[in-house]
Design a protein around this motif. Structure first.
Motif, PDB file in Angstrom:
ATOM      1  N   ARG A 129       0.982  -1.205  -0.111  1.00 24.18           N
ATOM      2  CA  ARG A 129       0.044  -0.157  -0.111  1.00 24.18           C
ATOM      3  C   ARG A 129       0.677   1.397   0.175  1.00 24.18           C
ATOM      4  O   ARG A 129       0.404   2.277  -0.736  1.00 24.18           O
ATOM      5  CB  ARG A 129      -0.784   0.112   1.277  1.00 24.18           C
ATOM      6  N   LEU A 130       1.938   1.379   0.693  1.00 30.06           N
ATOM      7  CA  LEU A 130       2.869   2.336   1.007  1.00 30.06           C
ATOM      8  C   LEU A 130       4.008   2.616  -0.146  1.00 30.06           C
ATOM      9  O   LEU A 130       4.503   1.935  -0.615  1.00 30.06           O
ATOM     10  CB  LEU A 130       3.460   2.103   2.145  1.00 30.06           C
ATOM     11  N   PRO A 131       4.065   3.964  -0.369  1.00 29.90           N
ATOM     12  CA  PRO A 131       5.206   4.244  -1.252  1.00 29.90           C
ATOM     13  C   PRO A 131       6.629   4.006  -0.229  1.00 29.90           C
ATOM     14  O   PRO A 131       6.221   4.135   0.845  1.00 29.90           O
ATOM     15  CB  PRO A 131       5.228   5.601  -1.557  1.00 29.90           C
ATOM     16  N   LYS A 132       7.597   4.127  -0.763  1.00 27.40           N
ATOM     17  CA  LYS A 132       8.918   3.614  -0.332  1.00 27.40           C
ATOM     18  C   LYS A 132       9.138   4.760   0.814  1.00 27.40           C
ATOM     19  O   LYS A 132       9.596   4.069   1.973  1.00 27.40           O
ATOM     20  CB  LYS A 132       9.995   3.569  -1.337  1.00 27.40           C
ATOM     21  N   ILE A 133       8.977   6.123   0.485  1.00 24.57           N
ATOM     22  CA  ILE A 133       9.383   6.915   1.490  1.00 24.57           C
ATOM     23  C   ILE A 133       8.607   6.780   2.921  1.00 24.57           C
ATOM     24  O   ILE A 133       8.927   7.041   4.154  1.00 24.57           O
ATOM     25  CB  ILE A 133       9.039   8.508   1.038  1.00 24.57           C
ATOM     26  N   ALA A 134       7.200   6.148   2.873  1.00 21.17           N
ATOM     27  CA  ALA A 134       6.295   6.006   3.950  1.00 21.17           C
ATOM     28  C   ALA A 134       6.711   4.843   4.746  1.00 21.17           C
ATOM     29  O   ALA A 134       7.008   4.632   5.771  1.00 21.17           O
ATOM     30  CB  ALA A 134       5.059   6.006   3.715  1.00 21.17           C
ATOM     31  N   TYR A 135       6.932   3.588   3.731  1.00 21.61           N
ATOM     32  CA  TYR A 135       7.130   2.333   4.414  1.00 21.61           C
ATOM     33  C   TYR A 135       8.636   2.214   5.187  1.00 21.61           C
ATOM     34  O   TYR A 135       8.669   1.509   6.200  1.00 21.61           O
ATOM     35  CB  TYR A 135       7.199   1.438   3.230  1.00 21.61           C
ATOM     36  N   ASP A 136       9.467   2.955   4.325  1.00 19.99           N
ATOM     37  CA  ASP A 136      10.979   2.778   5.061  1.00 19.99           C
ATOM     38  C   ASP A 136      10.845   3.645   6.409  1.00 19.99           C
ATOM     39  O   ASP A 136      11.615   3.169   7.446  1.00 19.99           O
ATOM     40  CB  ASP A 136      11.867   3.602   4.302  1.00 19.99           C
ATOM     41  N   PHE A 137       9.888   4.655   6.659  1.00 16.61           N
ATOM     42  CA  PHE A 137       9.706   5.141   7.980  1.00 16.61           C
ATOM     43  C   PHE A 137       9.280   4.105   9.118  1.00 16.61           C
ATOM     44  O   PHE A 137      10.110   4.395  10.212  1.00 16.61           O
ATOM     45  CB  PHE A 137       8.820   6.343   7.896  1.00 16.61           C
ATOM     46  N   ILE A 138       8.442   3.579   8.767  1.00 12.73           N
ATOM     47  CA  ILE A 138       8.001   2.360   9.514  1.00 12.73           C
ATOM     48  C   ILE A 138       9.028   1.215  10.018  1.00 12.73           C
ATOM     49  O   ILE A 138       9.329   0.891  11.014  1.00 12.73           O
ATOM     50  CB  ILE A 138       6.517   1.601   9.001  1.00 12.73           C
ATOM     51  N   GLU A 139       9.575   0.928   8.654  1.00  9.79           N
ATOM     52  CA  GLU A 139      10.284  -0.214   9.026  1.00  9.79           C
ATOM     53  C   GLU A 139      12.012   0.189   9.284  1.00  9.79           C
ATOM     54  O   GLU A 139      12.556  -0.729   9.715  1.00  9.79           O
ATOM     55  CB  GLU A 139      10.568  -1.047   7.521  1.00  9.79           C
ATOM     56  N   GLY A 140      12.210   1.096   9.209  1.00  8.11           N
ATOM     57  CA  GLY A 140      13.842   1.660   9.396  1.00  8.11           C
ATOM     58  C   GLY A 140      14.253   1.616  10.804  1.00  8.11           C
ATOM     59  O   GLY A 140      13.467   1.682  11.613  1.00  8.11           O
ATOM     60  N   GLY A 141      15.403   1.510  10.897  1.00  7.54           N
ATOM     61  CA  GLY A 141      16.107   1.806  12.269  1.00  7.54           C
ATOM     62  C   GLY A 141      17.155   3.072  12.245  1.00  7.54           C
ATOM     63  O   GLY A 141      16.871   3.987  11.636  1.00  7.54           O
ATOM     64  N   THR A 142      18.199   3.089  12.719  1.00  3.98           N
ATOM     65  CA  THR A 142      19.330   3.783  12.717  1.00  3.98           C
ATOM     66  C   THR A 142      20.570   3.357  12.317  1.00  3.98           C
ATOM     67  O   THR A 142      20.718   1.972  12.543  1.00  3.98           O
ATOM     68  CB  THR A 142      19.210   4.540  14.187  1.00  3.98           C
ATOM     69  N   ASP A 143      21.315   4.162  11.887  1.00  2.00           N
ATOM     70  CA  ASP A 143      22.884   3.477  11.400  1.00  2.00           C
ATOM     71  C   ASP A 143      22.626   2.386  10.732  1.00  2.00           C
ATOM     72  O   ASP A 143      21.984   2.313   9.526  1.00  2.00           O
ATOM     73  CB  ASP A 143      23.762   3.567  12.521  1.00  2.00           C
ATOM     74  N   ASP A 144      23.386   1.436  11.139  1.00  3.66           N
ATOM     75  CA  ASP A 144      23.357   0.167  10.284  1.00  3.66           C
ATOM     76  C   ASP A 144      22.189  -0.894  10.509  1.00  3.66           C
ATOM     77  O   ASP A 144      22.264  -1.896   9.987  1.00  3.66           O
ATOM     78  CB  ASP A 144      24.769  -0.658  10.546  1.00  3.66           C
ATOM     79  N   GLU A 145      21.347  -0.342  11.375  1.00  4.48           N
ATOM     80  CA  GLU A 145      20.153  -1.101  11.696  1.00  4.48           C
ATOM     81  C   GLU A 145      20.353  -2.510  12.369  1.00  4.48           C
ATOM     82  O   GLU A 145      19.768  -3.605  12.176  1.00  4.48           O
ATOM     83  CB  GLU A 145      19.113  -1.245  10.267  1.00  4.48           C
ATOM     84  N   VAL A 146      21.280  -2.674  12.991  1.00  3.51           N
ATOM     85  CA  VAL A 146      21.873  -3.644  13.596  1.00  3.51           C
ATOM     86  C   VAL A 146      20.775  -3.980  14.950  1.00  3.51           C
ATOM     87  O   VAL A 146      20.361  -5.220  15.060  1.00  3.51           O
ATOM     88  CB  VAL A 146      23.216  -3.645  14.305  1.00  3.51           C
ATOM     89  N   GLY A 147      20.367  -2.783  15.658  1.00  2.00           N
ATOM     90  CA  GLY A 147      19.356  -3.131  16.400  1.00  2.00           C
ATOM     91  C   GLY A 147      18.159  -3.727  16.256  1.00  2.00           C
ATOM     92  O   GLY A 147      17.387  -4.434  16.836  1.00  2.00           O
TER      93      GLY A 147
END
Length: 388
Positions: free
Chosen positions: A17-35
């Motif tokens: 449903r979501l464009p990349k800019i919105a989906y990545d806000f939900i799914e993303g973490g910080t830095d290398d996304e190790v957390g």
């Protein structure tokens, strides 16, 4: 929701449903996304040892929290900007929580208002407070929360500064949201979301509207960005505890000493959480620190958990390791994004069913049965200790 079997199915529908800019806000973490990986992998390492020859024909997962009995030990954690993913999502989540008889924590960056939450779900709605630079704003929000009839205030303490969320940087994500031509072209592949965004524009941070000098969505978003970069100390905890007469919870506690200090200041509960892996990338998972925190505070205060739960069995692990209650953020956000109230309700139903099945498989008939005695032991000493 036809064909949805698990939370992963909801995630895929939300992504569609979501464009990349919105989906990545939900799914993303910080830095290398190790957390992000750390949070989920902690559960993959956990092992529950089943006990058989137990009559599990009748099972009950109801849980009492701050004097109120909920139908399941899974509630909805605060997730900011939910209205960007589906218009009105915050109040849809509140409605789903009310119908499922579980708590919903409205984000301090919500696109719904405290007053609407009090109208829709007064017995299930909690409010998340972010400390503002202008303390009169925070203090007025506390008053509004009480006036709305809400019983629990959640002060989030794990955002001392904005984090390095590189997905957002690459996508040009900002508050207010402005799509580049490239972003608009990509969003055309998601027509449902795009039409909604074109019709309504950037959602409003409703709770901040009364304080902002400008009344447009852009002006309010700018004001929120300025106010949220406020220093937080234990003096703020003391002040808010004095002002708030209901249940007072600190979200983001990761160290036993901080948990004990919170208890000494009259805090009623803590939520062990690393902000979904979105603040400090090299932090441990909440699951790794949960047992030590529980050992430190015992039954002095209510210990809750948030971070990395994607299955009902994950919640059972957290409950066995000392959590009184669990919260999920991304899973219900996937649900409401994919299908509104029905989608959020589906996420909660999935967790309820999986918790029920896990309890049957391990020989537990009620939530109070769960504890460290179900966890795989490291050595004979731990086995003996867990038996007690």
């Amino acid at each position: 929701m036809n064909g949805v079997v698990n939370i992963e199915d909801l995630r895929k529908l939300a992504k569609k449903r979501l464009p990349k800019i919105a989906y990545d806000f939900i799914e993303g973490g910080t830095d290398d996304e190790v957390g992000l990986v750390t949070n989920e992998q902690a559960f993959r390492k956990a092992r529950i040892v089943p006990r058989y020859l137990v009559d599990v024909s009748v099972r009950d997962q109801s849980t009492t929290l701050f004097g109120r009995t909920y139908s399941s030990p899974i509630g909805i954690a605060p997730t900011g900007l939910a209205g960007l993913f589906r218009r009105g999502a915050d109040l849809m989540l509140a409605e789903a929580a009310r119908e499922a008889n579980v708590p919903f924590i409205m984000s301090g960056s919500s696109t719904g208002s405290i007053e609407d939450l009090g109208r829709i779900a007064p017995d299930h709605g909690w409010y998340q407070l972010y400390s503002a630079k202008d303390q009169s704003v925070s203090e007025d929000m506390i008053k509004r929360t009480a006036d709305a009839g809400l019983k629990t205030l959640v002060f989030t303490v794990d955002v001392p500064e904005g984090s390095n969320r590189e997905r957002n940087t690459r996508n040009g994500f900002g508050r207010p949201l402005r799509l580049s031509w490239k972003g608009k072209f990509e969003a055309l592949r998601h027509p449902g979301w795009m039409l909604e965004w074109m019709r309504h524009g950037t959602p409003m941070f409703d709770n901040w509207l009364k304080y902002a000098p400008g009344k447009s969505a852009d002006a309010v978003a700018d004001f929120v960005g300025q106010q949220n970069r406020a220093p937080m100390t234990w003096k703020h905890v003391e002040r808010y505890r004095q002002l708030w007469k209901g249940n007072f919870v600190l979200k983001g506690i990761m160290h036993p000493d901080d948990a004990l200090r919170a208890w000494s200041l009259g805090v009623d509960g803590i939520m062990v959480s690393n902000h979904g892996g979105r603040q400090l990338d090299i932090a441990p998972s909440p699951l790794e620190v949960l047992p030590a925190i529980r050992d430190a505070v015992g039954d002095k205060m209510t210990v809750m958990f948030d971070g990395g739960i994607r299955r009902g069995m994950d919640a059972v692990v957290a409950l066995c390791l000392g959590a009184k209650y669990c919260f999920v953020g991304r899973p219900t956000l996937y649900g409401v994004t994919a299908g509104g109230v029905t989608g959020a309700a589906t996420a909660l139903q999935i967790f309820r069913r999986e918790i029920d099945l896990t309890m049957a498989q391990i020989g537990a008939t009620k939530i109070a049965d769960l504890g460290p005695h179900f966890m795989m032991w490291k050595d004979e000493e731990e086995l003996r200790r867990n038996r007690r």
